[in-house]
Write a protein that holds these residues in place. Sequence first.
Motif, PDB file in Angstrom:
ATOM      1  N   GLY A 243      15.476   5.037   0.273  1.00  0.00           N
ATOM      2  CA  GLY A 243      16.214   6.173  -0.251  1.00  0.00           C
ATOM      3  C   GLY A 243      15.388   7.113  -1.105  1.00  0.00           C
ATOM      4  N   ALA A 244      14.121   6.733  -1.372  1.00  0.00           N
ATOM      5  CA  ALA A 244      13.320   7.555  -2.267  1.00  0.00           C
ATOM      6  C   ALA A 244      12.165   8.240  -1.570  1.00  0.00           C
ATOM      7  CB  ALA A 244      12.759   6.666  -3.399  1.00  0.00           C
ATOM      8  N   ALA A 245      11.850   7.818  -0.353  1.00  0.00           N
ATOM      9  CA  ALA A 245      10.672   8.373   0.326  1.00  0.00           C
ATOM     10  C   ALA A 245      10.894   9.826   0.731  1.00  0.00           C
ATOM     11  CB  ALA A 245      10.379   7.525   1.560  1.00  0.00           C
TER      12      ALA A 245
ATOM     13  N   SER B  33       0.834  -1.209   0.000  1.00  0.00           N
ATOM     14  CA  SER B  33       0.000   0.000   0.000  1.00  0.00           C
ATOM     15  C   SER B  33       0.863   1.250   0.000  1.00  0.00           C
ATOM     16  CB  SER B  33      -0.920  -0.005   1.228  1.00  0.00           C
ATOM     17  OG  SER B  33      -1.792  -1.114   1.197  1.00  0.00           O
ATOM     18  N   PHE B  34       1.943   1.225   0.792  1.00  0.00           N
ATOM     19  CA  PHE B  34       2.881   2.346   0.820  1.00  0.00           C
ATOM     20  C   PHE B  34       3.533   2.542  -0.539  1.00  0.00           C
ATOM     21  CE2 PHE B  34       7.395   3.640   2.103  1.00  0.00           C
ATOM     22  CZ  PHE B  34       7.118   4.989   2.015  1.00  0.00           C
ATOM     23  N   ALA B  35       3.947   1.430  -1.173  1.00  0.00           N
ATOM     24  CA  ALA B  35       4.592   1.517  -2.482  1.00  0.00           C
ATOM     25  C   ALA B  35       3.636   2.083  -3.525  1.00  0.00           C
ATOM     26  CB  ALA B  35       5.088   0.140  -2.913  1.00  0.00           C
ATOM     27  N   LEU B  36       2.395   1.641  -3.501  1.00  0.00           N
ATOM     28  CA  LEU B  36       1.403   2.157  -4.454  1.00  0.00           C
ATOM     29  C   LEU B  36       1.218   3.660  -4.289  1.00  0.00           C
ATOM     30  CD1 LEU B  36      -1.205  -0.732  -4.214  1.00  0.00           C
ATOM     31  CD2 LEU B  36      -0.063  -0.003  -6.318  1.00  0.00           C
ATOM     32  N   ARG B  37       1.159   4.125  -3.043  1.00  0.00           N
ATOM     33  CA  ARG B  37       0.978   5.559  -2.804  1.00  0.00           C
ATOM     34  C   ARG B  37       2.200   6.346  -3.262  1.00  0.00           C
ATOM     35  NH1 ARG B  37       0.103   5.195   2.144  1.00  0.00           N
ATOM     36  NH2 ARG B  37       2.040   5.980   3.060  1.00  0.00           N
TER      37      ARG B  37
ATOM     38  N   ILE C 247      12.630  -5.778  -0.329  1.00  0.00           N
ATOM     39  CA  ILE C 247      13.265  -4.995  -1.390  1.00  0.00           C
ATOM     40  C   ILE C 247      12.702  -3.585  -1.409  1.00  0.00           C
ATOM     41  CG2 ILE C 247      13.468  -4.738  -3.896  1.00  0.00           C
ATOM     42  CD1 ILE C 247      13.564  -7.818  -4.049  1.00  0.00           C
ATOM     43  N   LEU C 248      11.373  -3.478  -1.353  1.00  0.00           N
ATOM     44  CA  LEU C 248      10.739  -2.166  -1.408  1.00  0.00           C
ATOM     45  C   LEU C 248      11.153  -1.295  -0.228  1.00  0.00           C
ATOM     46  CD1 LEU C 248       7.198  -3.325  -2.560  1.00  0.00           C
ATOM     47  CD2 LEU C 248       8.684  -1.761  -3.822  1.00  0.00           C
ATOM     48  N   LEU C 249      11.239  -1.871   0.948  1.00  0.00           N
ATOM     49  CA  LEU C 249      11.570  -1.084   2.134  1.00  0.00           C
ATOM     50  C   LEU C 249      13.056  -0.765   2.233  1.00  0.00           C
ATOM     51  CD1 LEU C 249       9.351  -2.645   4.943  1.00  0.00           C
ATOM     52  CD2 LEU C 249       9.183  -0.349   3.974  1.00  0.00           C
TER      53      LEU C 249
ATOM     54  N   TRP D  67      12.138   4.925 -10.825  1.00  0.00           N
ATOM     55  CA  TRP D  67      10.697   4.762 -10.556  1.00  0.00           C
ATOM     56  C   TRP D  67      10.217   3.405 -11.061  1.00  0.00           C
ATOM     57  CZ3 TRP D  67       6.122   3.932 -13.174  1.00  0.00           C
ATOM     58  CH2 TRP D  67       4.938   4.260 -12.505  1.00  0.00           C
ATOM     59  N   TRP D  68      10.639   3.043 -12.267  1.00  0.00           N
ATOM     60  CA  TRP D  68      10.235   1.762 -12.828  1.00  0.00           C
ATOM     61  C   TRP D  68      10.870   0.595 -12.085  1.00  0.00           C
ATOM     62  CZ3 TRP D  68       6.246   0.712 -15.732  1.00  0.00           C
ATOM     63  CH2 TRP D  68       5.687   1.706 -16.546  1.00  0.00           C
ATOM     64  N   GLU D  69      12.047   0.796 -11.524  1.00  0.00           N
ATOM     65  CA  GLU D  69      12.681  -0.256 -10.732  1.00  0.00           C
ATOM     66  C   GLU D  69      11.866  -0.530  -9.468  1.00  0.00           C
ATOM     67  OE1 GLU D  69      17.017  -1.131  -8.634  1.00  0.00           O
ATOM     68  OE2 GLU D  69      16.894   0.311 -10.289  1.00  0.00           O
ATOM     69  N   ILE D  70      11.386   0.546  -8.846  1.00  0.00           N
ATOM     70  CA  ILE D  70      10.534   0.391  -7.668  1.00  0.00           C
ATOM     71  C   ILE D  70       9.220  -0.275  -8.048  1.00  0.00           C
ATOM     72  CG2 ILE D  70       9.242   1.669  -5.907  1.00  0.00           C
ATOM     73  CD1 ILE D  70      11.531   3.741  -5.973  1.00  0.00           C
ATOM     74  N   LEU D  71       8.627   0.181  -9.139  1.00  0.00           N
ATOM     75  CA  LEU D  71       7.384  -0.445  -9.591  1.00  0.00           C
ATOM     76  C   LEU D  71       7.606  -1.917  -9.933  1.00  0.00           C
ATOM     77  CD1 LEU D  71       4.504   0.844 -11.640  1.00  0.00           C
ATOM     78  CD2 LEU D  71       5.711  -1.131 -12.572  1.00  0.00           C
ATOM     79  N   SER D  72       8.781  -2.251 -10.470  1.00  0.00           N
ATOM     80  CA  SER D  72       9.061  -3.632 -10.851  1.00  0.00           C
ATOM     81  C   SER D  72       9.071  -4.553  -9.637  1.00  0.00           C
ATOM     82  CB  SER D  72      10.401  -3.709 -11.585  1.00  0.00           C
ATOM     83  OG  SER D  72      10.345  -3.018 -12.822  1.00  0.00           O
ATOM     84  N   ALA D  73       9.634  -4.078  -8.523  1.00  0.00           N
ATOM     85  CA  ALA D  73       9.615  -4.887  -7.302  1.00  0.00           C
ATOM     86  C   ALA D  73       8.179  -5.129  -6.857  1.00  0.00           C
ATOM     87  CB  ALA D  73      10.413  -4.194  -6.205  1.00  0.00           C
TER      88      ALA D  73
END
Length: 319
Positions: free
Chosen positions: A317-319, A169-173, A309-311, A266-272
């Motif tokens: 580093g992106a939040a 949910s955090f990643a989607l936001r 991976i996302l966290l 951004w796409w790397e994060i979305l890929s995870a």
Amino acid sequence: MARLLSVLDPAARGIQDLRRLSGGASQETWSFRIDGGQGQRLILRRAPDAARSGGSGIGMAAEAAVIRRAVDAGVPAPRIVHELMPQDGIGTGFIMAQIEGEALPSRLLRDPCFAPARTKFANQAGSILAKIHQTDPAGLPIPTQSPQEVLADLAARHRAVGDARPVFSFALRWLAEHAPAPRPWTLVHGDFRMGNLMLGPEGLRGVLDWELAHIGDPAADMGWLCMESWRFGNDDPVGGLGRREDLFAGYEAAGGTPVDPAAVRWWEILSALRWGVIIEEMGAWVRHGTDTSVERHVIARRASETEAILLLDLLEGAA
């Protein structure tokens, strides 16, 4: 298969060494050799029985059309020899030339004979991606996917599975708040990663499995390739074999448009997140009895890895 000999090679006497290969989770892949004639080694890529009426991805006919277009544009991909017809009696799919080499990540990342290929992999991958993205997609029967559409689809699929995962949910936001700026869309391979790339000791020989091809943001292919799960235990971000800087340099040197590292990130994060949702869906297949294979059970346990991976590697580093 024997009924197709006159189409594949009029001088052939038969086929030999027909065997199903282990690769390919959604489609069947068979290897065989023509006896007599030119003695070609060929690959049959076929939709399994349950998928003949629909199947996953863009469909076998569209995949064959994309591969033909890519080969014509100079992309190293298997040459299509024959598309299966209803009268062939084999189902839906196509036969293509075999590219000799290795695609198994555990060997590519560690076998000493592939050491020369590892040193140039990132740059070569960038060069090949540039060729893919410069391939004219006009008229191809494939979908168009904007970053927002991809994200909305992932959100819907995650909700459909019904698992409560606050990290997702955090990643989607975060992804919704940091979507990349619009850029010219291109042909996108959609699954450009270790396991779908054939290498020899000298380097990258071919790009396989085009069933997720679409028109979209070219940075999507780079982000998917760099996602941590496709590094298979190595530290280097580009498939476990190289630096992002070398990937980008190879891409731009081959005529690709200037790379926006933030968009790739951004796409790397979305890929995870994408891989995590796919794993969730596989878990649902197991629970519902759709696929009870050992492979599916093993993969279905790994959604928590994508949360880590996302966290730890991406959102921290992106939040």
